[in-house]
Design a protein around this motif. Structure first.
Motif, PDB file in Angstrom:
ATOM      1  N   THR A   1       0.932  -1.633  -0.491  1.00 47.93           N
ATOM      2  CA  THR A   1       0.130  -0.194   0.024  1.00 47.93           C
ATOM      3  C   THR A   1       1.185   1.465  -0.206  1.00 47.93           C
ATOM      4  O   THR A   1       0.606   2.093  -0.385  1.00 47.93           O
ATOM      5  CB  THR A   1      -1.003   0.009   1.592  1.00 47.93           C
ATOM      6  OG1 THR A   1      -2.181  -1.005   1.627  1.00 47.93           O
ATOM      7  CG2 THR A   1      -1.958   1.379   1.155  1.00 47.93           C
ATOM      8  N   THR A   2       1.925   1.869   1.138  1.00 50.29           N
ATOM      9  CA  THR A   2       2.738   2.306   1.057  1.00 50.29           C
ATOM     10  C   THR A   2       3.328   2.779  -0.422  1.00 50.29           C
ATOM     11  O   THR A   2       3.597   4.078  -0.804  1.00 50.29           O
ATOM     12  CB  THR A   2       4.067   2.056   1.786  1.00 50.29           C
ATOM     13  OG1 THR A   2       3.333   1.807   3.265  1.00 50.29           O
ATOM     14  CG2 THR A   2       4.540   3.011   2.300  1.00 50.29           C
TER      15      THR A   2
ATOM     16  N   GLU B   1       0.951   3.614  -3.276  1.00 50.81           N
ATOM     17  CA  GLU B   1       0.373   5.136  -3.008  1.00 50.81           C
ATOM     18  C   GLU B   1       1.614   6.022  -3.776  1.00 50.81           C
ATOM     19  O   GLU B   1       1.030   6.932  -4.451  1.00 50.81           O
ATOM     20  CB  GLU B   1       0.313   5.502  -1.606  1.00 50.81           C
ATOM     21  CG  GLU B   1      -1.179   5.100  -0.939  1.00 50.81           C
ATOM     22  CD  GLU B   1      -1.154   5.106   0.162  1.00 50.81           C
ATOM     23  OE1 GLU B   1      -0.629   6.062   1.557  1.00 50.81           O
ATOM     24  OE2 GLU B   1      -2.683   4.733   0.762  1.00 50.81           O
TER      25      GLU B   1
ATOM     26  N   GLU C   1       1.442   8.962  -6.246  1.00 48.88           N
ATOM     27  CA  GLU C   1       1.344  10.795  -6.246  1.00 48.88           C
ATOM     28  C   GLU C   1       2.349  10.885  -7.300  1.00 48.88           C
ATOM     29  O   GLU C   1       2.088  12.632  -7.546  1.00 48.88           O
ATOM     30  CB  GLU C   1       2.303  10.566  -4.676  1.00 48.88           C
ATOM     31  CG  GLU C   1       2.462  11.632  -4.601  1.00 48.88           C
ATOM     32  CD  GLU C   1       3.531  11.753  -3.448  1.00 48.88           C
ATOM     33  OE1 GLU C   1       3.746  13.259  -2.248  1.00 48.88           O
ATOM     34  OE2 GLU C   1       2.667  11.111  -2.447  1.00 48.88           O
TER      35      GLU C   1
END
Length: 270
Positions: A210-211, A214, A218
């Motif tokens: 998930t990190t 994201e 971005e």
């Protein structure tokens, strides 16, 4: 309540086949299955028009399919290309790089798979392995990751500046759904070969994925934005992916009504 339209669907050949495929007769599911297949057929017909436009006008198209393990990327690609001429499209699903490729610039082996004139290339995972899968699983160094992230936007800018259409789809599923799909794969004699060492670690490393996901979203929207496809329901995800591709490529002549967004829920409630 059964409408006249739904009764007609159940009484059709496709409706009866859908019913007989079930272990327990469920008219609601059978009707939805028939409507899904009809919607899919319409989109497949429109996809063939897009492909013919690409071939006739010597266009080039790249479509990336990314997402967590078991998100349904491969199944969506198979449905999309089901009726396309095999010589007009390619599906690229690269294995682990060999010794020679390990010594090359990371993006080099992907450049070698870019489309020729009149061709559509589908990437079942792409150069974005280095944005998520590789750093999460320790397959690349932080320096290699940082170099990739500093180059990828410019790389995609060059692709698009050369006249290639680039679409990026991300299939998003929940942790619970990924776990359910892994159990299904493991228990199936014809699917269990899909379950890799990386898959075995996927649930444990969920937060790490998930990190990096994201961070990818971005930092890599500059030239080609991501389209996130909610994929807990495979059939709906395939429809949404189809619709996005058909809307995003400016082919001629486009049937706007045929490709307007219709979720399976709206199809069922028609």
């Amino acid at each position: 309540m059964m409408t006249d339209k739904n009764i007609s669907i159940i009484n059709s050949k496709k409706g009866l086949v859908a019913l007989l495929r079930q272990s327990r007769l469920d008219t609601k599911r059978a009707i939805q299955s028939v409507k899904y297949e009809k919607r899919l057929e319409k989109l497949q017909e429109e996809m063939l028009i897009l492909q013919q436009w690409v071939a006739t006008n010597n266009k080039k198209v790249i479509i990336l399919f990314e997402g967590r393990d078991a998100a349904g990327k491969g199944g969506a690609i198979r449905r999309i290309i089901q009726h396309l001429p095999p010589r007009a499209i390619r599906v690229v699903a690269l294995p682990k790089p060999n010794e020679t490729e390990m010594g090359q610039w990371y993006l080099q082996r992907y450049i070698n798979r870019l489309p020729n004139n009149g061709e559509i290339v589908f990437f079942d995972r792409s150069w974005y392995n280095r944005a998520i899968v590789e750093p999460v699983n320790g397959f690349c160094t932080k320096k290699e990751y940082d170099i990739f992230m500093s180059q990828v936007n410019e790389f995609e800018n060059m692709i698009q500046s050369s006249g290639i259409y680039l679409l990026k789809l991300y299939f998003s599923i929940t942790k619970k759904e990924q776990e359910r799909r892994f159990k299904d794969i493991i228990s199936s004699p014809i699917k269990k070969w899909k379950y890799s060492e990386v898959d075995k670690r996927a649930l444990t490393l969920w937060d790490e994925y998930t990190t990096f996901k994201e961070a990818m979203f971005e930092k890599t929207q500059e030239n080609a934005p991501w389209k996130v496809i909610k994929a807990n329901r495979k059939t709906n995800a395939r429809i949404r992916a189809f619709e996005y591709i058909l809307k995003s490529i400016p082919y001629e002549v486009k049937d706007i009504e045929a490709i307007r967004h219709r979720s399976l829920r709206s199809i069922f409630n028609d």
